[in-house]
Design an enzyme around this catalytic site. Structure first.
Site, mmCIF file in Angstrom:
data_model
loop_
_atom_site.group_PDB
_atom_site.id
_atom_site.type_symbol
_atom_site.label_atom_id
_atom_site.label_comp_id
_atom_site.label_asym_id
_atom_site.label_seq_id
_atom_site.Cartn_x
_atom_site.Cartn_y
_atom_site.Cartn_z
ATOM 1 N N ASP A 15 -6.896 -3.334 -5.970
ATOM 2 C CA ASP A 15 -7.879 -2.278 -5.702
ATOM 3 C C ASP A 15 -7.974 -2.095 -4.189
ATOM 4 O OD1 ASP A 15 -10.170 -0.778 -5.263
ATOM 5 O OD2 ASP A 15 -11.350 -1.837 -6.774
ATOM 6 N N GLY A 37 -10.396 9.471 -9.037
ATOM 7 C CA GLY A 37 -9.315 8.566 -8.656
ATOM 8 C C GLY A 37 -9.694 7.671 -7.494
ATOM 9 N N VAL A 38 -8.732 7.459 -6.612
ATOM 10 C CA VAL A 38 -8.936 6.527 -5.511
ATOM 11 C C VAL A 38 -10.010 7.053 -4.538
ATOM 12 C CG1 VAL A 38 -7.062 7.365 -4.003
ATOM 13 C CG2 VAL A 38 -7.713 4.966 -3.963
ATOM 14 N N ASP A 39 -10.087 8.361 -4.389
ATOM 15 C CA ASP A 39 -11.092 8.983 -3.520
ATOM 16 C C ASP A 39 -12.509 8.626 -3.995
ATOM 17 O OD1 ASP A 39 -11.514 11.095 -1.331
ATOM 18 O OD2 ASP A 39 -12.693 11.913 -2.959
ATOM 19 N N GLY A 128 -1.553 10.452 -9.002
ATOM 20 C CA GLY A 128 -2.600 10.452 -10.028
ATOM 21 C C GLY A 128 -2.844 11.874 -10.489
HETATM 22 P P1 ADP Z 1 -3.939 12.148 -6.120
HETATM 23 O O1 ADP Z 1 -4.996 13.218 -6.313
HETATM 24 O O2 ADP Z 1 -3.347 12.153 -4.723
HETATM 25 O O3 ADP Z 1 -2.912 12.164 -7.198
HETATM 26 P P2 ADP Z 1 -5.383 9.894 -7.349
HETATM 27 O O4 ADP Z 1 -6.552 9.194 -6.769
HETATM 28 O O5 ADP Z 1 -5.597 10.706 -8.586
HETATM 29 O O6 ADP Z 1 -4.758 10.765 -6.147
HETATM 30 O O7 ADP Z 1 -4.240 8.834 -7.660
HETATM 31 C C1 ADP Z 1 -3.442 8.237 -6.703
HETATM 32 C C2 ADP Z 1 -3.147 6.797 -7.113
HETATM 33 O O8 ADP Z 1 -4.274 5.989 -6.773
HETATM 34 C C3 ADP Z 1 -2.912 6.581 -8.611
HETATM 35 O O9 ADP Z 1 -1.788 5.720 -8.764
HETATM 36 C C4 ADP Z 1 -4.186 5.880 -9.059
HETATM 37 O O10 ADP Z 1 -3.941 5.003 -10.145
HETATM 38 C C5 ADP Z 1 -4.492 5.074 -7.816
HETATM 39 N N1 ADP Z 1 -5.855 4.507 -7.711
HETATM 40 C C6 ADP Z 1 -6.993 4.859 -8.335
HETATM 41 N N2 ADP Z 1 -8.006 4.052 -7.946
HETATM 42 C C7 ADP Z 1 -7.482 3.160 -7.060
HETATM 43 C C8 ADP Z 1 -7.992 2.046 -6.312
HETATM 44 N N3 ADP Z 1 -9.285 1.686 -6.395
HETATM 45 N N4 ADP Z 1 -7.133 1.353 -5.503
HETATM 46 C C9 ADP Z 1 -5.839 1.706 -5.399
HETATM 47 N N5 ADP Z 1 -5.305 2.734 -6.075
HETATM 48 C C10 ADP Z 1 -6.110 3.453 -6.896
#
Ligand code: ADP
Length: 182
Positions: A15, A37-39, A128
């Site tokens: 994470d 997602g990660v944001d 993602g």
């Molecule tokens: P994008 O809109 O650029 O596709 P996303 O957030 O939807 O961004 O996904 C990008 C990647 O981040 C995906 O592989 C997702 O599984 C991953 N992700 C989501 N949460 C976390 C986290 N807490 N730490 C690391 N990676 C994460």
């Protein structure tokens, strides 16, 4: 772990909000408005300071174009700063997606070096919600890091990829073999 001149490269599963580095990179949107997602995870863990700083950048610069990057404090995160970069939405691969994705890594690393950071952690940008195929994105990401390490960088820096799920982690390990040949 991979040592390329001054650059140390590590791929881990985990994470990114827990990464103890100078800066973590966020896969943001152009408006710099909280997404999923990660944001979403970064904003939840970092608290309101991140949203406030993003709003300020939005007011000043109108946001962040695809392929570019901006920096804010890390708020309550262990990381001191967040570099927000905007990956391309996958539209089949013929709309400049590889160049834009490479630019995300280049611009984020440029900001990291400019700010004197010694460690930076990336998620898998665009793979993602933005739908970029992970196998392809992994090759673009690691190629950008390789070029940075071989051609651009002259200072010691550790670059971590913190990959959330096992499938993504495996894709990046495969791409590492492809890009670095070991
Ligand atoms: P994008 O809109 O650029 O596709 P996303 O957030 O939807 O961004 O996904 C990008 C990647 O981040 C995906 O592989 C997702 O599984 C991953 N992700 C989501 N949460 C976390 C986290 N807490 N730490 C690391 N990676 C994460």
């Amino acid at each position: 772990m991979q040592q390329i001149k001054e650059t140390t490269l590590e791929l881990i599963q985990g994470d990114i909000t827990e990464a103890e580095v100078d800066a973590i990179v966020n896969a943001a949107n152009s408006e710099l408005i909280g997404g999923g997602g990660v944001d979403g995870a970064i904003r939840r863990a970092g608290g309101t300071e991140i949203a406030r700083a993003c709003a300020e950048i939005r007011r000043r610069e109108g946001g962040c174009p695809t392929g570019q990057a901006v920096i804010t404090p890390g708020g309550n995160l262990p990381a001191r700063y967040v570099i927000h970069t905007v990956g391309p939405v996958w539209e089949g691969g013929n709309s400049g997606e590889p160049e834009l994705l490479a630019s995300c890594y280049q611009e984020s690393l440029r900001l990291a070096v400019e700010n004197g950071f010694q460690s930076v952690a990336f998620p898998s940008i665009s793979t993602g919600i933005y739908g970029y195929p992970t196998e392809k994105a992994a090759v673009v990401a690691l190629t950008a890091v390789k070029e940075f390490a071989l051609q651009g960088n002259t200072v010691p820096i550790t670059i971590e990829f913190v990959l959330f799920d096992e499938a993504t982690h495996t894709c990046y390990l495969d791409a590492l073999l492809n890009v670095f040949g070991k």
